[in-house]
Design a protein around this motif. Structure first.
Motif, PDB file in Angstrom:
ATOM      1  N   GLU A  89       0.861  -1.181   0.000  1.00 40.00           N
ATOM      2  CA  GLU A  89       0.000   0.000   0.000  1.00 40.00           C
ATOM      3  C   GLU A  89       0.899   1.232   0.000  1.00 40.00           C
ATOM      4  OE1 GLU A  89      -3.029   0.116   3.022  1.00 40.00           O
ATOM      5  OE2 GLU A  89      -3.692   2.136   2.471  1.00 40.00           O
ATOM      6  N   ASN A 117      -9.795  -5.897   0.459  1.00 40.02           N
ATOM      7  CA  ASN A 117      -8.549  -6.284  -0.208  1.00 40.02           C
ATOM      8  C   ASN A 117      -8.449  -7.782  -0.411  1.00 40.02           C
ATOM      9  OD1 ASN A 117      -7.262  -3.577  -0.373  1.00 40.02           O
ATOM     10  ND2 ASN A 117      -7.527  -3.704   1.847  1.00 40.02           N
ATOM     11  N   HIS A 164      -4.721  -1.597  -7.297  1.00 39.22           N
ATOM     12  CA  HIS A 164      -6.058  -1.555  -6.690  1.00 39.22           C
ATOM     13  C   HIS A 164      -7.010  -0.840  -7.633  1.00 39.22           C
ATOM     14  CE1 HIS A 164      -9.233  -0.848  -3.757  1.00 39.22           C
ATOM     15  NE2 HIS A 164      -8.626  -1.719  -2.970  1.00 39.22           N
ATOM     16  N   LEU A 215      -9.279  -8.219  -5.986  1.00 38.17           N
ATOM     17  CA  LEU A 215      -8.227  -7.340  -6.520  1.00 38.17           C
ATOM     18  C   LEU A 215      -7.740  -7.826  -7.881  1.00 38.17           C
ATOM     19  CD1 LEU A 215      -6.062  -6.760  -3.305  1.00 38.17           C
ATOM     20  CD2 LEU A 215      -7.794  -5.248  -4.280  1.00 38.17           C
TER      21      LEU A 215
END
Lengths: 809, 339
Positions: free
Chosen positions: A582, B330, B109, B335
């Motif tokens: 992330e 997630n 993403h 995804l």
């Protein structure tokens, strides 16, 4: 807001009742139609009947025997209601009639025997016909004024406007004037340019003047108070037509006086309050702000503690109502009320908003007051209410309109120039067009040397500036009538830092990691799971004052808890090999360097992996994730971005003491990498080795002034391997560094470690590190004679730096 | 020189060469026919004993014989080489349909992809991209955007506030909050840049919302702002209609219906016709003069338009996703559907 077309037709002759067309038109005016409902009778086969005879049932006390004329014949019907006698005109469900046709299983009326007497049909109550909750008795149509003898035999569904379409219109908060049937009608009248009929507000006062008095002690809180007394009312149900309308907009009928107040509010947009005037001490009201701690029991029976700023209606006994929000229990109208004081007042919108939000008392009335009710509508709403009370509950209006209006609020003028319009809307509409459009909205318009002077009616508090008028002009002109033009800017390039941030993501995706988006919050429990010690900076996060859940109580100081939870979410669902990253902000309780008003909010890059990682196929299944998985990813990432990463082994919170390192990029410490401590992994619900990293984004995207081309040699390389025996505690990096540091005249192209070995003939505290070296010169092929001495130089450098011994040397 | 024996060898050679079963046999035959100990070689060595005038004739004959046999041997060798290679390849045959050695597949993403898509559509028509802080002051999030101090969006039921990071109490415009929209960057950007401004701002925003299928306390928006001396409502409509066509396809129809936002006047909501219905997609409008005043632009000199769209909503509409929670769980199974 619910807008029944039948009600709307009280004000304008609708050119169409097609809901799709109305949707289009109201939408173009800024009042979005969110849906509509078509109303139909909920019964079939119900006719107007007349009760010819009523008598006792031979075998039952609680029901009676009736003979009902349905217009063609007279039939026997048994009825359980007692609120009628012979001669009553009633709603008669004939044999074969169906009730509740809006339900999945309508109820069909059949002839049946009740205690030995055949009953042919049913006399209906309001509830049985879908006309409200009343089922105390049957509907007596002649008493309600709905039908008489002449109607006997008619289909009951013709008596009331059952066929209707109710639009659900969304009113934006700047348009309180449209929170009424009248207001919506006014918009449509402007659109179609048709006349609008105003509600009838005529009253005929009689008898002695009212003795009710009102004193406004705080004119800012209460700019206007109007009231009117209706004496001699008989409380009871409202007429069916009114109940019917209230029901069609989802409002439950309560009693004639209460229903009238709701009706007027929905019709005119002005909330109304009614008091039982006989319960007001001395008939004297005073309006003031509350003091902290004052108490009042509102009509829902709850005792409220007030704060300074709440607006109170008081009488000599104390507070009797929370103005604009909810009345008090002691003065509300009840079954025994005969004297009603109608109140239509204008309250300070922000005060109403604060009070209603604080107490959680949000109502149709407060919603209107907090957006702004037209102060010059109050007296009309009062009169309309008084008139309808007389119509529905009897009594007479007492002379004397109470109207306290210390400072009159007048329509205001807004000047607008041709340029004001054209610079925002383009050449069309012209100023002349604008003049016409504004007039249609009921604005008064006069010419000025360079534009228009527009007088705005007080029901439009949202229009105070030229820009507001421009919006009105645009709205009525029709947004669809403005031509489209694509507005181009000058430079759509990403900044170098933005481009590099995208590269960071792309490289990680290319390496096989999936990007996650986790919440920006952490809970204390998450930090506990990480086993961060008390002094750890990541423990000190910025607290959210009003989180909805404790786990959203602190702004994250690290992405890792969120990322680890996402990893665990996957493993719990059977995905055993997970590698996530992330790129997101964390929040540091220190001032931002460029804006000291806000905290520092740096962007971090974090990753977490578990299970197998790498290429996957028939005979290849990656390699088990460990610290090297993630150090390798970081090495690739930094090398791809032209940065140099160094690791220095360290014991770090949350991480495996022997498998963690601090990360530096271009010499600057910027994060951590390692395997989770097994206990931490377990606490997150993860099995096996879990590798993580969290580093600053900044050094990866910072400017690179020296990122220039390195030429490549045209000559072949010389390759050889060396194995060094070193102390087990010597980091491999030290061997590699020493090899790189050897002075070989700039021909060392690369050094890479390819094997590590312990055991065998080595001592317990020794290990062997095998490295492959590549030498290459720019200007010549290196000969064996040249390479030999250079090899020695490299060996000596490593030996000197690490105390290594050349294995097999 | 007696050539009779050689003639017989040469005559028999083609058959023998053709019959050589493998490279080893061919090599043996080559030695026998043209090798050092071959008849041919011995005859060559004896050339010197011939008369001078006979030598070239005999030499040419020997060369011819050598060339003829060598050529045949080379042809046969090539054939045998090919056979041998083919045999090797046949041995090397595998089932190509077994799973390949797949490199690990990462994914962006869907929210990032969507934000990049939107930004790229606007970049292609010359808009810059900017990002801003997620903990904001009430001034940037509300006051600068013409939101009255009593506006309900400021209530804790809508906005999450945070404690001061330095222990200093703040109030009014200085209060710290989690930005409820990407719009605060309008003011931040205009403070730092003179007109003309053409910018889009992707980022995270926050609301006091309980999780359900369409609400999350964290979500993403993209703000857009264009300011110059000549911008009208037509620029707003045309630019956003262009965006809709780029994002949803050239057939995308749009309509603009008047709406209300504190920071634009006139304001509109853009609807897009997609999969058989009108969908509310974004809010937009002509920048309110008070916003320009708040950042020191002269509202009599410049005009502009602004818009804001929900990234989750864009992605949900485009890809038929019914539940916003998919974005934050997630789940790799989700995804990996959007790379």
């Amino acid at each position: 807001m619910k807008v029944p077309l039948n009600w709307l037709s009280d004000f304008i002759d609708l050119p169409t009742r097609d809901p799709e067309v109305l949707d289009e038109i109201l939408g173009s005016l800024g009042h979005e139609v969110e849906g509509w409902e078509t109303l139909r009778p909920t019964f079939e086969g119900v006719v107007v009947g007349k009760v010819e005879e009523v008598g006792a049932h031979p075998n039952a006390d609680k029901v009676r025997f009736c003979r009902v004329n349905d217009g063609t014949s007279t039939l026997d019907v048994v009825c359980g209601a007692w609120n009628f006698e012979a001669g009553a005109v009633i709603a008669y469900a004939t044999v074969g009639a169906r009730l509740g046709t809006d339900d999945a299983e309508p109820f069909e009326i059949s002839a049946r025997e009740i205690r030995g007497v055949m009953s042919n049909g049913m006399i209906c109550s309001a509830r049985e016909l879908g006309l409200g909750d009343d089922h105390e008795g049957i509907l007596v149509l002649d008493e309600l004024g709905l039908a008489g003898d002449a109607d006997v035999g008619r289909d009951f569904s013709e008596l009331l406007p059952f066929d209707d379409v109710v639009l659900d219109v969304s009113i934006t908060p700047n348009r309180p004037d449209c929170m009424s049937i009248h207001g919506v009608a006014r918009e449509l009248a402007a659109y179609w340019q048709i006349p609008i009929t105003l509600p009838d507000v005529d009253v005929a006062p009689e008898g002695p003047p009212t003795d009710a008095r009102v004193e406004i002690l705080d004119p800012e809180a209460n700019p206007r108070f109007t009231g009117m007394e209706v004496d001699g009312v008989a409380m009871g149900p409202a007429p069916l037509w009114m109940q019917f309308r209230l029901l069609s907009v989802g409002q439950r009928p309560i009693s004639n006086v209460v229903d009238v107040s709701n009706y007027v509010m929905l019709e005119m947009g002005h909330p109304i309050h009614t008091y039982d005037q006989d319960t007001i001490s001395d008939g004297r009201l005073a309006i003031r702000r509350a003091e902290d701690g004052e108490r009042l029991t509102t009509l829902d029976g709850v005792e409220r503690t007030l704060v300074a700023g709440d607006i109170l209606v008081t009488d000599p006994s104390g507070p009797i109502g929370l103005a604009g929000v909810m009345g008090g229990s002691t003065t509300e109208v009840s079954e025994t009320t005969t004297r009603v004081l109608v109140e239509a007042a204008h309250w300070d919108p922000p005060s109403i908003m604060r009070t209603s939000h604080r107490l959680g008392l949000r109502s149709e009335a407060s919603a209107r007051f907090e957006r702004g009710v037209d102060p010059n509508l109050s007296h009309l709403a009062t009169q309309r209410t008084a008139r309808l009370i007389v119509e529905t509950a009897g009594g007479v209006v007492r002379p004397g309109l109470i109207d306290e209006y210390p400072t009159h609020i007048d329509p205001w003028a807004v000047d607008i120039t041709a340029r004001d319009v054209s610079r925002l809307l383009g050449p069309e509409p012209t100023l002349e067009d604008s003049d016409g459009l504004l007039r249609r909205l009921g604005f008064e318009v006069a010419g000025t040397p360079d534009g228009l002077r527009v007088t705005v009616p007080t029901h439009r508090p949202d229009v105070t500036r030229p820009a507001d008028l421009v919006e009105e002009i645009a709205r009525l002109h029709g947004y669809e009538n403005f031509p489209d033009h694509v507005r181009r800017g000058e430079n759509g390039a990403l900044t170098p830092a933005q481009a590099k941030e995208r590269s960071v993501r792309r490289i990680l995706v290319g390496a096989g990691l999936a990007e996650a988006q986790t919440l920006s919050f952490v809970g204390q429990a998450d930090l506990d799971l990480l086993r961060l010690p008390d002094g750890d900076a990541r423990r000190i996060g910025i607290r959210v004052i009003n989180p909805l859940r404790e786990e959203e109580g602190t702004m994250r100081t690290t992405i890792l808890p969120g990322l680890l939870k996402a990893v665990a979410y996957n493993t719990a669902r059977g995905t055993s090999d997970v590698a996530l990253f992330e790129v997101g902000r964390v929040f540091i309780p220190a001032a931002d360097s460029t804006d000291i008003r806000i905290p520092h909010q740096p962007v971090k890059v974090a990753c977490a992996a578990v299970g197998m990682f790498g290429a996957d196929g028939l005979d290849i299944h990656g390699r088990p994730t460990d610290v090297h998985t993630v150090t390798g990813i970081l090495e690739m990432l930094t090398a791809a971005l032209g940065r140099t990463m160094t690791l220095s082994a360290a014991e770090l919170p949350a991480l495996h003491p022997g498998r963690a390192a601090e990360v530096s990029i271009d010499g600057k410490p910027c994060g951590i990498v390692g395997e989770l401590h097994p206990a931490v992994a377990r606490d997150f619900g993860l099995e096996g080795r879990v590798a993580v990293a969290e580093i600053d984004l900044e050094p990866l995207i910072a400017d690179q002034p020296d990122w220039s081309f390195d030429d490549v040699s045209a000559y072949p390389p010389a390759r050889f391997d060396l194995a060094f025996v070193v102390d087990a505690s010597t980091p491999a990096a030290a061997v590699l560094e020493a090899a790189r540091a050897a002075d070989v005249g700039g021909v060392l192209e690369s050094v890479d470690m390819f094997d590590e070995f312990t055991g065998g003939s080595l001592g317990d505290d020794q290990k062997s590190i095998a490295v492959r070296l590549v030498l290459r010169a720019f200007d010549r092929t290196l000969t064996d004679e040249e390479v030999g001495p250079l090899r020695t130089v490299i060996i000596e450098s490593v030996v000197a730096a690490t105390g290594a011994a050349l294995r097999g040397g | 020189m007696d050539m009779t024996e050689l003639d017989a060898v040469v005559e028999a050679a083609p058959g023998r060469i053709a019959e050589a079963a493998d490279l080893a046999a061919l090599e043996e035959l080559e030695t026998e026919l043209v090798g050092r100990r071959s008849l041919l070689s011995s005859l060559r060595r004896s050339l010197g004993s011939l008369e001078a005038e006979q030598r070239p004739i005999a030499g040419a004959a020997l060369n011819d014989a050598h060339q003829a046999m060598s050529a045949l041997i080379d042809v046969r060798r090539a054939a045998l080489d090919l056979e041998a290679e083919n045999a090797l390849l046949e041995d090397d045959r595998v089932d190509v349909t077994v799973p390949g050695a797949r490199p690990p597949r990462g994914t962006h993403h869907l929210l990032t992809q969507t934000m990049d898509d939107v930004c790229d559509i606007f970049r292609a028509i010359g808009y810059q991209v900017a990002t801003g802080p997620e903990i904001e002051t009430a001034w940037y999030n509300f006051d600068a955007l013409n939101t009255p101090p009593t506006h309900p969006s400021r209530f804790e039921s809508d906005t999450m506030y945070v404690e001061p990071f330095d222990g200093e109490e703040r109030s009014g415009p200085d209060e710290l909050l989690l930005r409820t929209q990407t719009s605060p960057m309008q003011a931040r950007y205009m403070e730092k840049h003179d007109p003309p401004v053409h910018v889009v701002v992707p980022g995270r925003v926050f609301r006091t919302d309980t999780w359900d299928a369409t609400h999350a306390p964290v979500f993403h928006q993209i703000e857009g702002l264009a300011v110059d001396h000549d911008i009208t409502i037509s620029d707003l409509k045309g630019t956003l209609a262009h965006f809709a066509r780029e994002f949803f396809g050239p057939e995308a129809k749009t309509r603009f219906i008047p709406h209300f936002f504190p920071f634009t006047e006139p304001s509109a909501e853009m609807h897009v016709w997609f999969r058989g219905g009108w969908l509310e997609l974004l809010g937009c409008g002509v920048v309110d003069p008070n916003v320009f005043e708040a950042v020191g632009y002269d509202p009599a000199e410049v005009s502009g338009f602004a818009f804001g769209m929900g990234v989750e909503r864009l992605a949900m509409v485009r890809h038929g996703i019914a539940d916003i929670r998919h974005f934050y769980e997630n789940d790799l199974r989700v995804l990996r559907q959007f790379t």
